[in-house]
Design a protein around this motif. Structure first.
Motif, PDB file in Angstrom:
ATOM      1  N   ALA A 181       0.811  -1.235  -0.211  1.00  0.00           N
ATOM      2  CA  ALA A 181       0.159   0.066   0.162  1.00  0.00           C
ATOM      3  C   ALA A 181       0.872   1.439   0.086  1.00  0.00           C
ATOM      4  O   ALA A 181       0.490   2.199  -0.820  1.00  0.00           O
ATOM      5  N   HIS A 182       1.786   1.390   0.659  1.00  0.00           N
ATOM      6  CA  HIS A 182       2.858   2.505   0.813  1.00  0.00           C
ATOM      7  C   HIS A 182       3.693   2.482  -0.694  1.00  0.00           C
ATOM      8  O   HIS A 182       3.734   3.699  -1.072  1.00  0.00           O
ATOM      9  N   MET A 183       4.264   1.321  -1.101  1.00  0.00           N
ATOM     10  CA  MET A 183       5.042   1.412  -2.108  1.00  0.00           C
ATOM     11  C   MET A 183       4.232   2.021  -3.376  1.00  0.00           C
ATOM     12  O   MET A 183       4.890   2.254  -4.432  1.00  0.00           O
ATOM     13  N   GLN A 184       3.018   1.458  -3.489  1.00  0.00           N
ATOM     14  CA  GLN A 184       2.175   1.503  -4.597  1.00  0.00           C
ATOM     15  C   GLN A 184       0.894   2.545  -4.508  1.00  0.00           C
ATOM     16  O   GLN A 184       0.184   2.829  -5.341  1.00  0.00           O
ATOM     17  N   SER A 185       0.925   3.361  -3.358  1.00  0.00           N
ATOM     18  CA  SER A 185       0.118   4.180  -3.112  1.00  0.00           C
ATOM     19  C   SER A 185      -1.357   3.878  -3.203  1.00  0.00           C
ATOM     20  O   SER A 185      -2.198   4.372  -3.571  1.00  0.00           O
TER      21      SER A 185
END
Length: 322
Positions: A34-38
């Motif tokens: 979720a953080h890496m791919q927004s």
């Protein structure tokens, strides 16, 4: 009677680890991706930092119906999720967690051939996915199953060779013994073996970028196409359990296991920290690298990993003799 109590307590501990840590790794994958791919979804369920995402997934799988296709081999189709999941529980029995506040090593059973036992159990877990592909009565599943078989045959050899190099350096096949014989300079001399072992482990688990058997753009979901509900959830749990076993075995063989400050008391904590760090690398590889073609998957094994693993064994032999 004390021996029986000790065995029961060890089995309960291993089962607790098996039931908790794969779920933690699954939750970590949700959040990291979720953080890496927004991605917004995994960060919203339940409010603060999406804490209920894993719970929501569990409820979704429970509500879905598990259907057995008419053309499927019923026994093979229904048994495949259990075959994929159970071997990783068996493998954890022989992997040491480390000393617990001076009370001895936390391990289900210290086996003299613990390394080969764990590697064999991991191979059986892959067969569960193969059974799902061949028993579904679906052409996409069948092709995915054939790709699983090809990857198993290709990557089992370099994985075993890399692990054998560490066993040669330690002079034992016991995982406890290997962790006790570990030296910091192994981080340099066994580095090629570490890379080979980690990459081969990703391929055996069909994790990206080696997820050609599951290629959704080509095969829908490969061997898992006809699965739904709790059977599909068991395959997902098997995947995260496989990540746990791969990370734990990598930690024990190449990263010193419970080695660290105050290891006699909190060695188990150092092991868990290293396991989670390796599991994060597995998740990172999924985000960072595109899927390899099937020909590239097998070429990497036979043209790169096997020669490097053989060179690693040669180097270890020279160092041991010298």
């Amino acid at each position: 009677m004390p021996d029986v109590v000790d065995v029961v307590l060890r089995c309960v501990l291993v089962l607790a680890v098996f039931m908790v840590l794969p779920l933690v790794i699954g939750q970590m994958e949700h959040k990291a991706m979720a953080h890496m791919q927004s991605r917004v979804g995994p960060m919203a369920a339940g409010g603060f930092h999406g804490w209920a995402q894993l719970l929501a997934d569990g409820v979704k799988f429970v509500q879905k119906e598990s259907i057995t296709p008419v053309a499927a081999d019923r026994r093979v189709f229904e048994l495949a999720p259990a075959v994929a999941l159970a071997p990783y529980l068996v493998a954890l029995l022989a992997i040491p967690l480390g000393p617990f506040f001076g009370q001895g090593n936390l391990i289900g059973q210290d086996l003299d051939l613990g390394l080969f036992f764990v590697l064999a159990a991991m191979s059986v877990g892959v067969l569960g996915t193969l059974m799902g592909g061949l028993g579904s009565g679906n052409k996409y599943s069948y092709i995915g199953g054939m790709r699983v078989a090809a990857q198993l045959m290709s990557y089992e050899l370099p994985m075993v060779l890399a692990a054998a190099s560490v066993a040669m350096a330690a002079g034992t096949l016991s995982l406890v013994g290997i962790a006790q014989q570990w030296e910091p300079w192994w981080l340099i001399t066994q580095l090629p073996g570490l890379i080979v072992f980690f990459v081969a482990g990703l391929a055996e688990l069909q994790r990206p970028p080696f997820d050609a058997p599951l290629a959704d753009a080509e095969l829908v979901m490969g061997p898992l196409t006809e699965y739904g509900g709790m059977r599909f959830a068991m395959f997902l749990l098997a995947e995260y359990a496989g990540i746990l076993v791969l990370s734990a075995l990598t930690t024990v063989l190449f990263l010193g296991g419970w080695a660290g400050p105050f290891s006699d008391h909190i060695g188990w904590l150092w092991t868990l920290v290293k396991v989670m760090a390796v599991a994060f690398l597995v998740i990172w590889a999924r985000v960072a690298y595109p899927r390899l073609r099937e020909d590239q998957v097998n070429s990497l094994a036979w043209k790169v990993l096997v020669p490097v693993a053989l060179a690693q064994i040669t180097l270890t032999t020279v160092l041991v003799v010298a």
